[in-house]
Design a protein around this motif. Sequence first.
Motif, PDB file in Angstrom:
ATOM      1  N   ILE A  94       0.842  -1.185   0.000  1.00 11.62           N
ATOM      2  CA  ILE A  94       0.000   0.000   0.000  1.00 11.62           C
ATOM      3  C   ILE A  94       0.879   1.237   0.000  1.00 11.62           C
ATOM      4  CG2 ILE A  94      -1.766   1.288   1.236  1.00 11.62           C
ATOM      5  CD1 ILE A  94      -2.709  -1.338  -0.055  1.00 11.62           C
ATOM      6  N   GLY A  95       0.676   2.095  -0.983  1.00 12.55           N
ATOM      7  CA  GLY A  95       1.411   3.343  -1.067  1.00 12.55           C
ATOM      8  C   GLY A  95       0.575   4.478  -0.529  1.00 12.55           C
ATOM      9  N   VAL A  96       1.209   5.448   0.101  1.00 13.59           N
ATOM     10  CA  VAL A  96       0.497   6.640   0.556  1.00 13.59           C
ATOM     11  C   VAL A  96       0.623   7.679  -0.546  1.00 13.59           C
ATOM     12  CG1 VAL A  96       2.511   7.537   1.836  1.00 13.59           C
ATOM     13  CG2 VAL A  96       0.217   8.357   2.394  1.00 13.59           C
ATOM     14  N   SER A  97      -0.527   8.108  -1.039  1.00 11.99           N
ATOM     15  CA  SER A  97      -0.555   9.040  -2.157  1.00 11.99           C
ATOM     16  C   SER A  97      -1.346  10.277  -1.756  1.00 11.99           C
ATOM     17  CB  SER A  97      -1.176   8.355  -3.384  1.00 11.99           C
ATOM     18  OG  SER A  97      -1.041   9.172  -4.526  1.00 11.99           O
ATOM     19  N   VAL A  98      -1.687  11.074  -2.744  1.00  8.97           N
ATOM     20  CA  VAL A  98      -2.518  12.267  -2.528  1.00  8.97           C
ATOM     21  C   VAL A  98      -3.670  12.219  -3.514  1.00  8.97           C
ATOM     22  CG1 VAL A  98      -0.674  13.714  -1.631  1.00  8.97           C
ATOM     23  CG2 VAL A  98      -1.049  13.613  -4.086  1.00  8.97           C
TER      24      VAL A  98
ATOM     25  N   ALA B  78      -4.237   9.709   0.678  1.00  2.00           N
ATOM     26  CA  ALA B  78      -5.030   8.597   0.158  1.00  2.00           C
ATOM     27  C   ALA B  78      -4.115   7.395   0.002  1.00  2.00           C
ATOM     28  CB  ALA B  78      -5.654   8.968  -1.185  1.00  2.00           C
ATOM     29  N   TYR B  79      -4.693   6.219   0.051  1.00  2.00           N
ATOM     30  CA  TYR B  79      -3.913   4.990  -0.065  1.00  2.00           C
ATOM     31  C   TYR B  79      -4.291   4.258  -1.350  1.00  2.00           C
ATOM     32  CZ  TYR B  79      -3.330   5.916   4.913  1.00  2.00           C
ATOM     33  OH  TYR B  79      -3.058   6.504   6.119  1.00  2.00           O
ATOM     34  N   ARG B  80      -3.333   3.564  -1.925  1.00  2.00           N
ATOM     35  CA  ARG B  80      -3.608   2.761  -3.111  1.00  2.00           C
ATOM     36  C   ARG B  80      -2.622   1.600  -3.173  1.00  2.00           C
ATOM     37  NH1 ARG B  80       0.080   3.352  -7.252  1.00  2.00           N
ATOM     38  NH2 ARG B  80      -1.379   2.528  -8.774  1.00  2.00           N
ATOM     39  N   MET B  81      -2.990   0.562  -3.921  1.00  2.00           N
ATOM     40  CA  MET B  81      -2.054  -0.534  -4.140  1.00  2.00           C
ATOM     41  C   MET B  81      -0.924  -0.038  -5.033  1.00  2.00           C
ATOM     42  SD  MET B  81      -4.141  -4.086  -4.509  1.00  2.00           S
ATOM     43  CE  MET B  81      -5.100  -3.584  -5.916  1.00  2.00           C
ATOM     44  N   ALA B  82       0.288  -0.200  -4.553  1.00  2.00           N
ATOM     45  CA  ALA B  82       1.463   0.276  -5.279  1.00  2.00           C
ATOM     46  C   ALA B  82       2.258  -0.911  -5.824  1.00  2.00           C
ATOM     47  CB  ALA B  82       2.346   1.112  -4.354  1.00  2.00           C
ATOM     48  N   LEU B  83       3.091  -0.638  -6.791  1.00  2.00           N
ATOM     49  CA  LEU B  83       3.976  -1.660  -7.367  1.00  2.00           C
ATOM     50  C   LEU B  83       3.185  -2.901  -7.752  1.00  2.00           C
ATOM     51  CD1 LEU B  83       6.961  -1.413  -4.869  1.00  2.00           C
ATOM     52  CD2 LEU B  83       6.606  -0.123  -6.971  1.00  2.00           C
ATOM     53  N   GLN B  84       2.089  -2.707  -8.449  1.00  2.00           N
ATOM     54  CA  GLN B  84       1.214  -3.836  -8.751  1.00  2.00           C
ATOM     55  C   GLN B  84       1.927  -4.803  -9.682  1.00  2.00           C
ATOM     56  OE1 GLN B  84      -2.973  -3.122  -9.278  1.00  2.00           O
ATOM     57  NE2 GLN B  84      -2.680  -0.948  -8.910  1.00  2.00           N
ATOM     58  N   THR B  85       2.038  -6.055  -9.249  1.00  2.00           N
ATOM     59  CA  THR B  85       2.817  -7.037 -10.006  1.00  2.00           C
ATOM     60  C   THR B  85       1.951  -8.124 -10.625  1.00  2.00           C
ATOM     61  OG1 THR B  85       3.175  -8.298  -7.981  1.00  2.00           O
ATOM     62  CG2 THR B  85       4.874  -6.721  -8.608  1.00  2.00           C
ATOM     63  N   ARG B  86       0.655  -7.951 -10.600  1.00  2.00           N
ATOM     64  CA  ARG B  86      -0.181  -8.970 -11.223  1.00  2.00           C
ATOM     65  C   ARG B  86       0.136  -9.019 -12.712  1.00  2.00           C
ATOM     66  NH1 ARG B  86      -6.478 -10.226  -9.814  1.00  2.00           N
ATOM     67  NH2 ARG B  86      -6.706 -11.967 -11.220  1.00  2.00           N
ATOM     68  N   GLU B  87       0.225 -10.226 -13.260  1.00  2.00           N
ATOM     69  CA  GLU B  87       0.936 -10.389 -14.519  1.00  2.00           C
ATOM     70  C   GLU B  87       0.249  -9.816 -15.744  1.00  2.00           C
ATOM     71  OE1 GLU B  87       1.155 -12.581 -12.063  1.00  2.00           O
ATOM     72  OE2 GLU B  87       3.291 -12.337 -11.796  1.00  2.00           O
ATOM     73  N   GLN B  88      -1.043  -9.384 -15.637  1.00  2.00           N
ATOM     74  CA  GLN B  88      -1.606  -8.781 -16.833  1.00  2.00           C
ATOM     75  C   GLN B  88      -0.980  -7.420 -17.119  1.00  2.00           C
ATOM     76  OE1 GLN B  88      -4.004  -9.922 -14.455  1.00  2.00           O
ATOM     77  NE2 GLN B  88      -5.420  -8.272 -13.992  1.00  2.00           N
ATOM     78  N   HIS B  89      -0.185  -6.900 -16.173  1.00  2.00           N
ATOM     79  CA  HIS B  89       0.444  -5.601 -16.376  1.00  2.00           C
ATOM     80  C   HIS B  89       1.831  -5.711 -17.006  1.00  2.00           C
ATOM     81  CE1 HIS B  89      -2.808  -3.755 -14.181  1.00  2.00           C
ATOM     82  NE2 HIS B  89      -2.571  -4.524 -13.144  1.00  2.00           N
TER      83      HIS B  89
ATOM     84  N   GLY C  16       1.871   7.425  -5.335  1.00  2.00           N
ATOM     85  CA  GLY C  16       1.761   6.289  -4.431  1.00  2.00           C
ATOM     86  C   GLY C  16       2.837   5.248  -4.656  1.00  2.00           C
ATOM     87  N   ASP C  17       3.298   5.104  -5.902  1.00  2.00           N
ATOM     88  CA  ASP C  17       4.377   4.150  -6.175  1.00  2.00           C
ATOM     89  C   ASP C  17       5.701   4.614  -5.589  1.00  2.00           C
ATOM     90  OD1 ASP C  17       2.802   2.345  -7.488  1.00  2.00           O
ATOM     91  OD2 ASP C  17       3.186   3.167  -9.472  1.00  2.00           O
ATOM     92  N   ARG C  18       5.848   5.926  -5.446  1.00  2.00           N
ATOM     93  CA  ARG C  18       7.115   6.460  -4.929  1.00  2.00           C
ATOM     94  C   ARG C  18       7.146   6.506  -3.406  1.00  2.00           C
ATOM     95  NH1 ARG C  18       5.955  10.375  -8.936  1.00  2.00           N
ATOM     96  NH2 ARG C  18       5.416  11.857  -7.288  1.00  2.00           N
ATOM     97  N   ASN C  19       5.984   6.421  -2.766  1.00  2.00           N
ATOM     98  CA  ASN C  19       5.914   6.590  -1.308  1.00  2.00           C
ATOM     99  C   ASN C  19       5.240   5.374  -0.682  1.00  2.00           C
ATOM    100  OD1 ASN C  19       6.728   9.649  -0.781  1.00  2.00           O
ATOM    101  ND2 ASN C  19       5.460   9.588  -2.629  1.00  2.00           N
ATOM    102  N   LEU C  20       6.052   4.344  -0.460  1.00  2.00           N
ATOM    103  CA  LEU C  20       5.522   3.101   0.080  1.00  2.00           C
ATOM    104  C   LEU C  20       5.424   3.166   1.597  1.00  2.00           C
ATOM    105  CD1 LEU C  20       7.601   0.585  -2.032  1.00  2.00           C
ATOM    106  CD2 LEU C  20       5.348   1.534  -2.546  1.00  2.00           C
TER     107      LEU C  20
END
Length: 767
Positions: free
Chosen positions: A112-116, A123-134, A748-752
């Motif tokens: 979970i990354g802390v974003s704005v 705000a929070y979001r899933m960061a560094l999403q590694t699910r393979e469809q990406h 959010g990806d930069r601020n884990l």
Amino acid sequence: AEPLGLQVESVGAEHLAIADDVFGVLLQYPDGGGEVRDIAPVIAAAHAVGALVAVGSDLLALTLLVPPGELGADIVYGSAQRFGVPLGYGGPHAAFFATREAFVRQAPGRLIGVSVDSQGGSAYRMALQTREQHIRREKATSNICTAQALLANIAGFYAVYHGADGLAAIAGRIHARASQLATGLQALGLVQHNTAFFDTLKISGVPLDLLRVTADTARLNFRWFPDAVGISLDETTTAEDVSAILNVFAKVSERGTQIVEDAPSPLPGGLRRTSPFLTHPVFTTHRSELQITRYIRHLERRDIGLDTSMIPLGSCTMKLNAAAEMLPITWPGFSTLHPFVPVDQAEGYQAVFRDLERMLCDITGFASVSLQPNSGAQGELAGLMVIRAWHRARGDARRTVALIPSSAHGTNPASAVMAGMKVVVVACDGQGNVDLADLRAKAAQHASTLAALMVTYPSTHGVYEDAIREICEVVHAHGGQVYMDGANMNAQVGLTSPALIGADVCHLNLHKTFAIPHGGGGPGMGPIGVAAHLAAYLPAHPVICTGGDDGIHAVAAAPWGSASILLISYAYMCLLGGEGMTEATRYAILNANYIKARLEHAYPVLYTGRAGRVAHELILDLRPLKQASGIDEMDVAKRLMDYGFHAPTVSFPVPGTLMIEPTESESRDELDRFCEAMLAIRAEIEAVIDGRVDRRDNVLKHAPHTAAVVMADEWTRPYPRSVAAFPLPYLRTHKTWPAVGRIDNPFGDRNLICACPPISEYEDALA
């Protein structure tokens, strides 16, 4: 490790020598027999030759012991079951996986990354999403796709309620009981092998055969080593339990017992924890039942659940989870059972398993079923390993190629890679079907090495492949097996089956088709069904006898996976019966085609079958609208929040699209409410196309609208507040307010968040 070609050498800690070709060391702390050793020297020796160290550990023990990270470990993993989650005959339980910041981008899960948000709020979001469809399908390496999110929440709330001091007190009581028991057993003249321990003893010096009989009579279960007995205590262990255990050993030893109230702790000072943990204020704020209940409800209200509105996530099958189906998992006879009790102490579970396997065989048309895989992704891996074992048993070890359509779920290629196979992608045609010409060419090209085809039916594009039988025949003609991904079984049950189309193996997402709740990502279950010629290779288990005669190694720690949630699917099937489940399939298809009929004049439907119909889900193509208006699929997804709906699946399997699956659970009223929302959004897009609204400053680009935004003293937007918050009349009485505005994803990806510091520590970054 074996299918990936990794050599595993199991050695005792006292004989551990780390050679230059070792890339990793796996340690247990406390170890499998309960011993607590200083693992720092081993970690240092591993690092000296360039190896990394992963440590399996126990969260509760780590409240008293120096944590592995402080001893130099690179990775720490384990189960969170001890934080308030019942045993459940093996599950479900959440695992944890922690790593140093240097390796965080290789972690297989999501953080979970802390974003704005668009108003500058946190705000929070899933960061560094590694699910393979990406990522590139043929480069996929992780099939760890299903988390046990619901169980992680339970464990998390347990920690929130007790805090650091409460958890340490619980661990201290357990350790004190274990020390008391060790002292009493040693007073009987027995040998306690664990010099230092947390909660587990290893005892010898007593006739084991006689001890087993005496323990059975006293209704006590121990762990039986070849020359010793293991005893583990937990927070439910009472003084009476300790006395009962001592009495059993005393009876066999023919000596009297004596309980020492204040037994000394065997933990050496150098391994006692001194560092603080759980320092975030949340772990000290909610200490009464009323406070924790209000906190849980506060968080729950920030989510959209099925109790709020339809969740139209395509490929996820978010359907009704009836209370009657879920109630049995709370019954003590099911919830308190240890996964390794003697099978004759679990006859109720065994009856459920037999019936469930029979019903799944009837549904799939297959000969045998394994209930062991804990998720769909794990079912894929198990199925491919069964296929691999069958080829090898026939002397065909060279068969290592897996053909996978480009439309497949990301877990398909990931599972193939984990099974040691080479992924070859098969193209799809303009209608979303497997390209038969490309399939034939690649099957012929790899005829001598073809292991399997992985195919989803109905396809991930939401259509029934007309040529599915021919697809299976092509693969069989070239010596391969057909693995059918069961993600879309909600459109098959009672109407067709994997065996009928020619498949050899399939997994079944019980958390999709058979009504186990998704729980924000889990618990999931992915049993596999197989044709008769593959039954001998179903997963075995090293502790409890299960699986085929030549079964592959276990794919889960527990013999029947997350056994307790199998009760939900069992009840679902028993309540509906064959005709009821078939009717559910019909309604799932009907509902999807009803939505198609209502929306296809406003949004192009990307794929349909020859009759112009879809299966149980459909894909709306927003790319033409984006080209005409600048409004994309994410704008529509965010705007749906203003209408009180969770978004459909965004940009999968085709970028720039929305995939919708209504399931059979939704009434026509709810389908109409969703369609009216989508049509209202289409009218908002048309206003942009017509030039009546600015392409960048409009209600869609600013969505979603929080209560704080709508109620702000100043309003400068070119549309009324009422349009932002109440675009349709029903929202004035059934409004669900979005918790945050549009989120800045890259931020959010930069601020884990990999720990729990107060949010104030992020204020500089947020500024």
